[in-house]
Design an enzyme around this catalytic site. Sequence first.
Site, PDB file in Angstrom:
ATOM      1  N   PRO A  46       0.534  -5.896 -16.101  1.00 20.86           N
ATOM      2  CA  PRO A  46       1.286  -4.643 -16.100  1.00 20.86           C
ATOM      3  C   PRO A  46       1.123  -3.885 -14.780  1.00 20.86           C
ATOM      4  O   PRO A  46       0.210  -4.185 -14.008  1.00 20.86           O
ATOM      5  CB  PRO A  46       0.694  -3.839 -17.257  1.00 20.86           C
ATOM      6  CG  PRO A  46      -0.436  -4.613 -17.787  1.00 20.86           C
ATOM      7  CD  PRO A  46      -0.526  -5.916 -17.100  1.00 20.86           C
ATOM      8  N   GLY A  51       0.118  -1.300 -11.919  1.00 19.04           N
ATOM      9  CA  GLY A  51      -1.056  -0.465 -11.656  1.00 19.04           C
ATOM     10  C   GLY A  51      -2.379  -1.060 -12.069  1.00 19.04           C
ATOM     11  O   GLY A  51      -3.358  -0.358 -12.223  1.00 19.04           O
ATOM     12  N   GLY A  57      -3.941  -3.411 -10.272  1.00 17.73           N
ATOM     13  CA  GLY A  57      -4.698  -3.831  -9.100  1.00 17.73           C
ATOM     14  C   GLY A  57      -4.275  -5.178  -8.527  1.00 17.73           C
ATOM     15  O   GLY A  57      -5.053  -5.827  -7.836  1.00 17.73           O
ATOM     16  N   GLU A  84      -0.146  17.595 -36.447  1.00 25.01           N
ATOM     17  CA  GLU A  84      -1.238  16.842 -35.808  1.00 25.01           C
ATOM     18  C   GLU A  84      -2.386  16.607 -36.777  1.00 25.01           C
ATOM     19  O   GLU A  84      -2.963  15.517 -36.823  1.00 25.01           O
ATOM     20  CB  GLU A  84      -1.734  17.574 -34.558  1.00 25.01           C
ATOM     21  CG  GLU A  84      -0.702  17.736 -33.444  1.00 25.01           C
ATOM     22  CD  GLU A  84      -0.166  16.408 -32.930  1.00 25.01           C
ATOM     23  OE1 GLU A  84      -0.858  15.378 -33.053  1.00 25.01           O
ATOM     24  OE2 GLU A  84       0.977  16.385 -32.418  1.00 25.01           O
ATOM     25  N   HIS A 100      -1.601  13.720 -39.161  1.00 25.81           N
ATOM     26  CA  HIS A 100      -1.942  12.403 -38.610  1.00 25.81           C
ATOM     27  C   HIS A 100      -3.440  12.130 -38.755  1.00 25.81           C
ATOM     28  O   HIS A 100      -3.859  11.100 -39.274  1.00 25.81           O
ATOM     29  CB  HIS A 100      -1.644  12.354 -37.103  1.00 25.81           C
ATOM     30  CG  HIS A 100      -0.203  12.225 -36.756  1.00 25.81           C
ATOM     31  ND1 HIS A 100       0.583  11.214 -37.233  1.00 25.81           N
ATOM     32  CD2 HIS A 100       0.600  12.968 -35.942  1.00 25.81           C
ATOM     33  CE1 HIS A 100       1.808  11.347 -36.737  1.00 25.81           C
ATOM     34  NE2 HIS A 100       1.832  12.413 -35.959  1.00 25.81           N
TER      35      HIS A 100
HETATM   36  P1  ADP Z   1      -0.345  -3.258  -8.909  1.00 26.34           P
HETATM   37  O1  ADP Z   1      -0.097  -4.005  -7.652  1.00 26.34           O
HETATM   38  O2  ADP Z   1      -0.951  -4.104  -9.985  1.00 26.34           O
HETATM   39  O3  ADP Z   1       0.813  -2.485  -9.425  1.00 26.34           O
HETATM   40  P2  ADP Z   1      -2.104  -1.790  -7.231  1.00 26.34           P
HETATM   41  O4  ADP Z   1      -2.976  -2.877  -6.747  1.00 26.34           O
HETATM   42  O5  ADP Z   1      -1.053  -1.311  -6.305  1.00 26.34           O
HETATM   43  O6  ADP Z   1      -1.462  -2.165  -8.626  1.00 26.34           O
HETATM   44  O7  ADP Z   1      -3.025  -0.574  -7.675  1.00 26.34           O
HETATM   45  C1  ADP Z   1      -2.670   0.761  -7.455  1.00 26.34           C
HETATM   46  C2  ADP Z   1      -3.914   1.611  -7.299  1.00 26.34           C
HETATM   47  O8  ADP Z   1      -4.622   1.692  -8.539  1.00 26.34           O
HETATM   48  C3  ADP Z   1      -4.889   1.052  -6.315  1.00 26.34           C
HETATM   49  O9  ADP Z   1      -4.638   1.525  -5.043  1.00 26.34           O
HETATM   50  C4  ADP Z   1      -6.222   1.529  -6.842  1.00 26.34           C
HETATM   51  O10 ADP Z   1      -6.527   2.811  -6.355  1.00 26.34           O
HETATM   52  C5  ADP Z   1      -6.008   1.637  -8.324  1.00 26.34           C
HETATM   53  N1  ADP Z   1      -6.531   0.474  -9.058  1.00 26.34           N
HETATM   54  C6  ADP Z   1      -5.805  -0.348  -9.837  1.00 26.34           C
HETATM   55  N2  ADP Z   1      -6.576  -1.299 -10.397  1.00 26.34           N
HETATM   56  C7  ADP Z   1      -7.825  -1.095  -9.942  1.00 26.34           C
HETATM   57  C8  ADP Z   1      -9.064  -1.755 -10.162  1.00 26.34           C
HETATM   58  N3  ADP Z   1      -9.157  -2.829 -10.958  1.00 26.34           N
HETATM   59  N4  ADP Z   1     -10.156  -1.266  -9.537  1.00 26.34           N
HETATM   60  C9  ADP Z   1     -10.059  -0.188  -8.735  1.00 26.34           C
HETATM   61  N5  ADP Z   1      -8.920   0.464  -8.504  1.00 26.34           N
HETATM   62  C10 ADP Z   1      -7.793   0.050  -9.090  1.00 26.34           C
HETATM   63 ZN    ZN Z   2       3.328  12.951 -34.652  1.00 23.48          ZN
END
Ligand code: ADP
Ligand code: ZN
Length: 604
Positions: free
Chosen positions: A205, A207, A209, A426, A429
């Site tokens: 997914p 973000g 890394g 809330e 739930h």
């Molecule tokens: P992707 O390429 O999977 O969309 P990115 O590598 O661009 O994600 O990650 C975006 C930012 O999120 C990075 O610059 C970092 O700051 C943070 N991040 C994401 N995953 C990690 C991780 N496993 N450890 C540390 N920082 C992370």
């Molecule tokens: Zn609700």
Amino acid sequence: MKEVKSPRRPLIYYYGIVLLTLLIFNLIVAPLLSSSQIVEVDYGTFMSMIENQEIGSVEITDTQIYFTDTDDTVVYTTGLMQDATLTERLYEAGATFTSEIEETTSPILTILLSVVLPLVIFVALGQYMSKKLTEQMGKNSMSFGMGKSNAKVYVESTAGIRFDDVAGEEEAKESLAEIVDYLHNPDKYTQVGASMPKGLLLVGPPGTGKTMLAKAVAGEANVPFFSISGSEFVEMFVGMGASKVRDLFKQAKEKAPCIVFIDEIDAIGKKRDSQLGGNDEREQTLNQLLTEMDGFEGNNGVIILAATNRPESLDPALTRPGRFDRRVPVELPDLQGREAILKVHARKIKAAEDVDYHTIARMASGASGAELANIVNEAALRAVRNNRSVVTQADLEESIEVVIAGYQKKNAVLSDQEKKVVAYHEIGHALVAALQTHSAPVQKITIIPRTSGALGYTMQVEQGDKYLLTKQELENKIATYTGGRAAEELVFGEITTGASNDIEQATKLARAMITRYGMSEDFDMVALETVNNQYLGGDTSLACSADTQKEIDRKVVDLVRTQHEKALGILAEHREKLDELSLYLYEKETITGEEFMEILNREA
Ligand code: ADP
Ligand code: ZN
């Protein structure tokens, strides 16, 4: 290394400049020039100048009078008036009558400025352009086509990112460590006859890394890092994508060993289908990529890493052996991973000694690495806003809500009645959840409206990660989703729009139970739906007959209704607690899991 961009611009750009120059000249410079030559004065001035005998020569046209002063240095003009004795008076004042004043305002200069100058500019630009073009052709004399002179350099800085900076993701790192080792010591591999995979697909997914991992591989191996995003390939001009691929690989091969990183590879690597109006540009680009990958030997040291969050949509040609044949899953971090990521990012901020990252990680269940990085930064910003020099636990807790639910809306928009409804919803739930599982269902509930549009926010408890859910647990979940609406019905006898998200979630779950988890008696273990997109929303498509579809729909409704009724029953049975808890939340606007359990277990 720095990215060098060549100033290659389309022809139209230069034509634009020429046009602009002409325009500016005619609108601004020319009038300025002529107005500095001819001074317009009123008729009164003209008359007094005659009286003072200050006129040199004079010319009278149909509409204007042009005249000069006695030194012939300045040309004046004024409008023509009914003035019977004008000629006489001029004569008496000693003026010379001519018919050439206007033209004498340096006609050569005018022609020079309005015609020759733009021409000169035009020619000079043309020269400059052709020189530029020849230069670039020289540089790239090998390639033809529109994209030939695109001399973009794709090498990028890895910003010193190492495996240490990527927290969690241990499996992915392990898989990539082999690549690093190979780049350090290729002989070890070639001796045995082992060749490295040419391409690795980082799948997960957004973000999580993936980009970071790719950079870390280059950083660890200390090799150049070439990077391009799939969407960059697909450009306006046909043929650019393919030539960019060619460019990229040409540069990479020169710098081998190196890492080539292609982000969002799905933008070009989508399945080629025979649909009408297919995207030729994309297919050409993809074909070029496949050709390049086949073109070099396994051992020449160019390793391609590609990232995608929709692996299922990739063309099988890309994923077959010899191309991107190794797949590295980069999943959302688990509890431990989240804690580690928080700690990595906390290194960059000044945090208080007693911050409990484990708790924060537990609260931020489901957050990606990027979101966690964001949470830490938000917390630091909050500390600054409150004039503190260290980040506290409270800062971090608040920023989880900010990142996930948005900022608090300062001017509360909830009316009193709405606030009451939200509180009951809330608590509904939470109470259904608590009475089914006999444990604290929430970390915290707040009913402060958020900029994201949420009227309340419930932070779920997560005791470590769970991989298997029983049928009973799923049903309880559905009951919990319906609990909010059930409370509204029970207390106010009325229903609101506040349950739309709950409805969506409950339906999704109920559907999955029947179509994918084989949890209905009638369909046994038959898959009725397939997941299209595991990482982005999890869309599904039906794989059954229309008759079956009808039956599925009916079963979904039955399932949700049963759970809804169960929730209503639970709440009716514990009406007093529902009122007590809701009142508490209504007054305090926030309730923690402990407070919740304390009130629930209190003897009435
Ligand atoms: P992707 O390429 O999977 O969309 P990115 O590598 O661009 O994600 O990650 C975006 C930012 O999120 C990075 O610059 C970092 O700051 C943070 N991040 C994401 N995953 C990690 C991780 N496993 N450890 C540390 N920082 C992370
Ligand atoms: Zn609700």
